[in-house]
Structure formats: C-alpha cells, structure tokens
Design a protein around this motif. Structure first.
Motif, PDB file in Angstrom:
ATOM      1  N   LYS A 126       0.807  -1.222   0.000  1.00  0.00           N
ATOM      2  CA  LYS A 126       0.000   0.000   0.000  1.00  0.00           C
ATOM      3  C   LYS A 126       0.837   1.266   0.000  1.00  0.00           C
ATOM      4  O   LYS A 126       0.353   2.348  -0.297  1.00  0.00           O
ATOM      5  N   ARG A 127       2.116   1.162   0.396  1.00  0.00           N
ATOM      6  CA  ARG A 127       3.032   2.314   0.465  1.00  0.00           C
ATOM      7  C   ARG A 127       2.498   3.400   1.401  1.00  0.00           C
ATOM      8  O   ARG A 127       2.680   4.591   1.166  1.00  0.00           O
ATOM      9  N   VAL A 128       1.824   2.988   2.465  1.00  0.00           N
ATOM     10  CA  VAL A 128       1.236   3.953   3.389  1.00  0.00           C
ATOM     11  C   VAL A 128       2.315   4.823   4.035  1.00  0.00           C
ATOM     12  O   VAL A 128       2.166   6.047   4.126  1.00  0.00           O
ATOM     13  N   ARG A 129       3.404   4.236   4.477  1.00  0.00           N
ATOM     14  CA  ARG A 129       4.432   4.999   5.190  1.00  0.00           C
ATOM     15  C   ARG A 129       5.125   6.035   4.305  1.00  0.00           C
ATOM     16  O   ARG A 129       5.244   7.201   4.703  1.00  0.00           O
ATOM     17  N   PRO A 130       5.597   5.672   3.116  1.00  0.00           N
ATOM     18  CA  PRO A 130       6.196   6.716   2.283  1.00  0.00           C
ATOM     19  C   PRO A 130       5.204   7.780   1.847  1.00  0.00           C
ATOM     20  O   PRO A 130       5.569   8.964   1.743  1.00  0.00           O
ATOM     21  N   VAL A 131       3.949   7.408   1.606  1.00  0.00           N
ATOM     22  CA  VAL A 131       2.961   8.416   1.227  1.00  0.00           C
ATOM     23  C   VAL A 131       2.672   9.338   2.405  1.00  0.00           C
ATOM     24  O   VAL A 131       2.500  10.549   2.236  1.00  0.00           O
ATOM     25  N   LEU A 132       2.640   8.797   3.624  1.00  0.00           N
ATOM     26  CA  LEU A 132       2.519   9.642   4.809  1.00  0.00           C
ATOM     27  C   LEU A 132       3.659  10.646   4.887  1.00  0.00           C
ATOM     28  O   LEU A 132       3.459  11.814   5.234  1.00  0.00           O
ATOM     29  N   CYS A 133       4.859  10.191   4.562  1.00  0.00           N
ATOM     30  CA  CYS A 133       6.034  11.068   4.576  1.00  0.00           C
ATOM     31  C   CYS A 133       5.867  12.218   3.584  1.00  0.00           C
ATOM     32  O   CYS A 133       6.115  13.386   3.909  1.00  0.00           O
ATOM     33  N   LEU A 134       5.448  11.892   2.385  1.00  0.00           N
ATOM     34  CA  LEU A 134       5.251  12.914   1.358  1.00  0.00           C
ATOM     35  C   LEU A 134       4.133  13.880   1.752  1.00  0.00           C
ATOM     36  O   LEU A 134       4.243  15.096   1.561  1.00  0.00           O
ATOM     37  N   ALA A 135       3.049  13.345   2.304  1.00  0.00           N
ATOM     38  CA  ALA A 135       1.917  14.192   2.699  1.00  0.00           C
ATOM     39  C   ALA A 135       2.292  15.116   3.848  1.00  0.00           C
ATOM     40  O   ALA A 135       1.855  16.280   3.894  1.00  0.00           O
ATOM     41  N   ALA A 136       3.098  14.637   4.790  1.00  0.00           N
ATOM     42  CA  ALA A 136       3.534  15.482   5.909  1.00  0.00           C
ATOM     43  C   ALA A 136       4.452  16.599   5.428  1.00  0.00           C
ATOM     44  O   ALA A 136       4.393  17.724   5.935  1.00  0.00           O
ATOM     45  N   CYS A 137       5.289  16.297   4.457  1.00  0.00           N
ATOM     46  CA  CYS A 137       6.127  17.331   3.863  1.00  0.00           C
ATOM     47  C   CYS A 137       5.266  18.387   3.181  1.00  0.00           C
ATOM     48  O   CYS A 137       5.493  19.591   3.330  1.00  0.00           O
ATOM     49  N   HIS A 265       2.748  -1.962  20.552  1.00  0.00           N
ATOM     50  CA  HIS A 265       2.337  -1.455  19.245  1.00  0.00           C
ATOM     51  C   HIS A 265       2.693   0.012  19.032  1.00  0.00           C
ATOM     52  O   HIS A 265       2.845   0.439  17.886  1.00  0.00           O
ATOM     53  N   LEU A 266       2.829   0.786  20.111  1.00  0.00           N
ATOM     54  CA  LEU A 266       3.368   2.139  19.940  1.00  0.00           C
ATOM     55  C   LEU A 266       4.799   2.084  19.423  1.00  0.00           C
ATOM     56  O   LEU A 266       5.255   2.995  18.733  1.00  0.00           O
ATOM     57  N   HIS A 267       5.499   1.011  19.765  1.00  0.00           N
ATOM     58  CA  HIS A 267       6.894   0.870  19.326  1.00  0.00           C
ATOM     59  C   HIS A 267       7.001   0.059  18.043  1.00  0.00           C
ATOM     60  O   HIS A 267       7.597   0.506  17.064  1.00  0.00           O
ATOM     61  N   LYS A 268       6.392  -1.120  18.017  1.00  0.00           N
ATOM     62  CA  LYS A 268       6.564  -2.012  16.869  1.00  0.00           C
ATOM     63  C   LYS A 268       5.910  -1.468  15.608  1.00  0.00           C
ATOM     64  O   LYS A 268       6.447  -1.611  14.506  1.00  0.00           O
ATOM     65  N   THR A 269       4.735  -0.859  15.734  1.00  0.00           N
ATOM     66  CA  THR A 269       3.988  -0.397  14.568  1.00  0.00           C
ATOM     67  C   THR A 269       3.970   1.115  14.445  1.00  0.00           C
ATOM     68  O   THR A 269       4.309   1.674  13.411  1.00  0.00           O
ATOM     69  N   ALA A 270       3.583   1.797  15.515  1.00  0.00           N
ATOM     70  CA  ALA A 270       3.383   3.249  15.433  1.00  0.00           C
ATOM     71  C   ALA A 270       4.691   4.009  15.281  1.00  0.00           C
ATOM     72  O   ALA A 270       4.716   5.088  14.675  1.00  0.00           O
ATOM     73  N   ALA A 271       5.789   3.487  15.837  1.00  0.00           N
ATOM     74  CA  ALA A 271       7.042   4.242  15.816  1.00  0.00           C
ATOM     75  C   ALA A 271       7.514   4.532  14.392  1.00  0.00           C
ATOM     76  O   ALA A 271       8.009   5.631  14.113  1.00  0.00           O
ATOM     77  N   LEU A 272       7.376   3.575  13.488  1.00  0.00           N
ATOM     78  CA  LEU A 272       7.829   3.804  12.117  1.00  0.00           C
ATOM     79  C   LEU A 272       6.875   4.736  11.376  1.00  0.00           C
ATOM     80  O   LEU A 272       7.308   5.511  10.512  1.00  0.00           O
ATOM     81  N   MET A 273       5.595   4.683  11.695  1.00  0.00           N
ATOM     82  CA  MET A 273       4.675   5.677  11.120  1.00  0.00           C
ATOM     83  C   MET A 273       4.991   7.063  11.669  1.00  0.00           C
ATOM     84  O   MET A 273       4.913   8.057  10.953  1.00  0.00           O
ATOM     85  N   GLU A 274       5.342   7.109  12.935  1.00  0.00           N
ATOM     86  CA  GLU A 274       5.770   8.378  13.527  1.00  0.00           C
ATOM     87  C   GLU A 274       6.994   8.917  12.792  1.00  0.00           C
ATOM     88  O   GLU A 274       7.054  10.107  12.449  1.00  0.00           O
ATOM     89  N   ALA A 275       7.969   8.063  12.537  1.00  0.00           N
ATOM     90  CA  ALA A 275       9.153   8.492  11.800  1.00  0.00           C
ATOM     91  C   ALA A 275       8.775   8.999  10.418  1.00  0.00           C
ATOM     92  O   ALA A 275       9.278  10.033   9.969  1.00  0.00           O
ATOM     93  N   SER A 276       7.889   8.295   9.735  1.00  0.00           N
ATOM     94  CA  SER A 276       7.490   8.689   8.384  1.00  0.00           C
ATOM     95  C   SER A 276       6.927  10.108   8.369  1.00  0.00           C
ATOM     96  O   SER A 276       7.321  10.942   7.547  1.00  0.00           O
ATOM     97  N   VAL A 277       6.000  10.371   9.279  1.00  0.00           N
ATOM     98  CA  VAL A 277       5.343  11.673   9.313  1.00  0.00           C
ATOM     99  C   VAL A 277       6.300  12.761   9.805  1.00  0.00           C
ATOM    100  O   VAL A 277       6.393  13.839   9.203  1.00  0.00           O
ATOM    101  N   VAL A 278       7.007  12.482  10.870  1.00  0.00           N
ATOM    102  CA  VAL A 278       7.878  13.509  11.464  1.00  0.00           C
ATOM    103  C   VAL A 278       9.033  13.861  10.528  1.00  0.00           C
ATOM    104  O   VAL A 278       9.379  15.041  10.362  1.00  0.00           O
ATOM    105  N   ILE A 279       9.641  12.870   9.894  1.00  0.00           N
ATOM    106  CA  ILE A 279      10.738  13.156   8.970  1.00  0.00           C
ATOM    107  C   ILE A 279      10.233  13.967   7.787  1.00  0.00           C
ATOM    108  O   ILE A 279      10.896  14.907   7.332  1.00  0.00           O
ATOM    109  N   GLY A 280       9.055  13.625   7.280  1.00  0.00           N
ATOM    110  CA  GLY A 280       8.479  14.426   6.205  1.00  0.00           C
ATOM    111  C   GLY A 280       8.273  15.863   6.620  1.00  0.00           C
ATOM    112  O   GLY A 280       8.540  16.799   5.857  1.00  0.00           O
TER     113      GLY A 280
END
Length: 383
Positions: A126-137, A265-280
C-alpha cells in the motif's frame, strides 16, 4: 478501498516476569511519549477506559459513524474536502515511490542479495508509510522532491522489518503481499542479510546530500535531524523494542494487559509511522509545534493501524489479506480483539481515528486533506 490497494500493488509493485514488570521499558516509553505528554492526555484517558473494558466500558460511537465535531475547547479540525481525489492521489504518490525505490536499489555484484532486496522492496504493498512522509512534507510547505529520500528510507526500513518478522525464528510466516516470503523465495541467510543491507542503504540514502534537490531547499541541519529521528524510531528505543516485547509476550500463557499491548504497538507499529510523518515534516520545514502535532497524529494512526490489523486477522481470509490469516490466534499472541473483544476493538479504532483528525487542527485544510483521508484509509482498509 480494497480496489485502491490492488491498484497500488499493480503499479509496482503471557510475558516473562521481567517483561510484565515493564520496568526495563519505562525509560524508553517515556522518551517516546514525553514530547507530547500534554497533547496525548485525552488518548491516554481513552486507553485507560478501555483497560477496564471487562468490567464496564462506555460505548463510543459505532464504527464508521465518526463524530468529527470538535470539543468546545478545541480548534476545529480541517474539513475533509469532498472533491479530493484520494484514490488518484495514492496512485500517483505510490507510482513515484515505486520508481524511486527501483532506482535506489540497482542490481550490483553479488546479485543474489540485491535480488532478495528488490524482491521484497518492489513487491507492491500500500506504500502507506512513504505516502505519509510525502503528505507530511506537503502540509508543512515542502514538495515531493524534498521528502522522497526520506520516503524511500522509511519504506526500506519497513521492508526490512517485514523480511525479519517473517523469518522462522520470529513469526515464521511463509507469505507476504500475496507471494512467498523472502526467506521462502531465497533462503533464510540471504533473507536475513537482505534485511540488514536495507537498513544501511536506508540511512545512506537519507543522509546523502546528493539525494536531495540541488537548490538547497533541504539544508544539512534538517537532513541530520531526519537521520536522528529515523534512528530513534527504528532502533532499540522504537521498532526493535516493540518487536522484542512482542516476542517475549507471545505464547507464554501469562496475562498481557492493555498497557503492555499498547507499549508493544506504539513501538513495533506506530514508531515507524511516527518516523514517516515527522521526517516528512522536518524536511518540509515545519515548525517545532507543527512537528509535535503531526507526531501525535502519527501515533494515533499507528495504533489505529494495529487495531485494524488485529481485527482483520480474525475476520478475513489469507487470500483477502495476502498473508496468512489467523497467525496471531495460532501463536497465542495477545491482540486487541483478544483483550477487548471484536466490537470493543472496533470502537477503540473509531476513537483513535477521531483523535488523529483532531491533531490536524490549525493546518491548511487543502494541504491537510491527504493526511485526513489517509487516516480514513487506515481505518477502513480491508487488507
């Protein structure tokens, strides 16, 4: 939304005693949550309420009947523009990400490890994480070219986590994204090393100034901050901590409480989504206040993603999911449906969706539309 996921794919591609005490994880959890202690108070209250679900749980709104009206003290969340073409947006962004991933991992000497890397990285999804990164940017005022190196990096880290998670010594899953897992298509040593190689490639790509536009729109200090954020969220204080806690809490027969499950799940799943959005947001030039708002949004949708994942594991077939259904039940893994029941898990997902949207208050509604629709997509996905 199931058709959207298929279209995107076609474009590509009981815990041990020392765990139950939680003492070894308290400092890590504090570091992950401390920046938003005030902002997450409402979410923590809701989680505490669900922890007593077996005794008496008030009923939030039913699933898909979201009350998006703000509380009296809150600024209204941005309206969701009905004219926004979310499917078209996802297809365009996923195609751009797939192209960037293809370019980032060319076949080189010792082709077998590169073939394994590309096999998993370009397998669709689904490419959810990279798209989240682009959308946050984008919501922070940046453009895709500024965030694409970060989007590529987070998808590499995500793919590494899938390769390693599927290995026999962890989750032992033979299928991923509708086809044999990396260790089944190649072998276990090559799969392990392919995952390792993706980690280093991700950080090299993210840190390389040549990955970014030549006009200097992403200055070195933002790049350094992005690298630090990804390392924190993906390492022993983030994704790895969640994976270890998950392993130690699986199949041992002891009770795993809601607080511990949330930690996992805040660490295993949410942490990488957090990184995606915050880095963007970082590379897009967001202010510190905006970054923290988006961080809280990401944590909400990260937990939401996992709650929905747990629900799908018990309500969908392997063919529908593209991976083995019922694995959590078979391995005696603690999940939200196991603790709360299916209906209460759906209600909790609805609460998280509502909370995530509230974090976008104050952003330009047009620019925030992709993030709003991504939250809906995560909540409504069928695979």
């Amino acid at each position: 939304m199931a058709s959207l996921a298929s279209c995107i794919c076609c474009t590509a591609v009981g815990p041990r005693t020392h765990i139950s005490s939680r003492s070894s994880y308290s400092s890590t959890a504090l570091r992950l949550r401390q920046p938003l202690l005030t902002a997450t108070a409402a979410l923590r209250t809701r989680v505490a309420t669900f922890a007593s679900a077996r005794r008496r749980l008030p009923r939030p709104p039913s699933v898909m009947e979201v009350d998006t009206s703000p509380s009296p003290a809150a600024e209204p969340a941005p309206a969701e523009a009905e004219a926004f073409d979310f499917k078209g947006y996802m297809l365009r962004k996923a195609a751009a990400v797939n192209s960037a991933l293809d370019e980032a991992v060319p076949l080189m000497h010792l082709e077998r490890v590169y073939e394994a890397m590309r096999y998993s990285l370009l397998a669709g999804g689904k490419r959810v994480r990279p798209v989240l990164c682009l959308a946050a940017c984008e919501v922070s005022g940046g453009r895709d070219a500024c965030a694409m190196p970060a989007a590529v990096a987070v998808e590499m880290i995500h793919t590494m986590s899938l390769i390693h998670d599927d290995l026999p010594l962890i989750d032992d899953d033979d299928f991923r994204r509708g086809r044999p897992s990396c260790h089944r298509a190649f072998d276990e040593p090559v799969a392990l090393l392919a995952g390792d190689a993706l980690i280093f490639l991700a950080f090299g790509h993210l840190a390389d100034p040549a990955s970014y536009p030549a006009d200097g729109s992403v200055p070195p200090d933002r790049i350094a901050r992005a690298v630090s954020e990804l390392a924190r969220c993906a390492g022993a204080g983030g994704l790895v901590a969640g994976q270890v806690a998950d392993i130690e809490a699986t199949g041992l027969g002891s009770h795993v409480g809601l607080d511990q499950l949330e930690f996992i799940h805040l660490h295993k799943t949410a942490a990488l989504m957090e990184a995606s959005v915050v880095i963007g947001a970082i590379v897009g030039g967001a202010s510190d206040h905006q970054i923290e708002q988006l961080r809280n949004y990401a944590r909400c949708i990260g937990l939401l993603f996992q709650v929905v994942d747990d629900i799908l594991d018990v309500t969908r077939s392997s063919e529908e999911l593209g991976k083995t259904a019922g694995k959590d039940l078979a391995s005696d893994k603690t999940t939200y449906p196991k603790l709360l029941g299916l209906e209460k898990s759906r209600e909790f997902a609805e609460e998280l969706l509502k909370d995530s949207k509230e974090q976008l208050a104050g952003f330009d509604p047009t620019k925030a539309a992709p993030l709003l629709h991504l939250a809906n997509y995560i909540a409504d996905r069928q695979k």
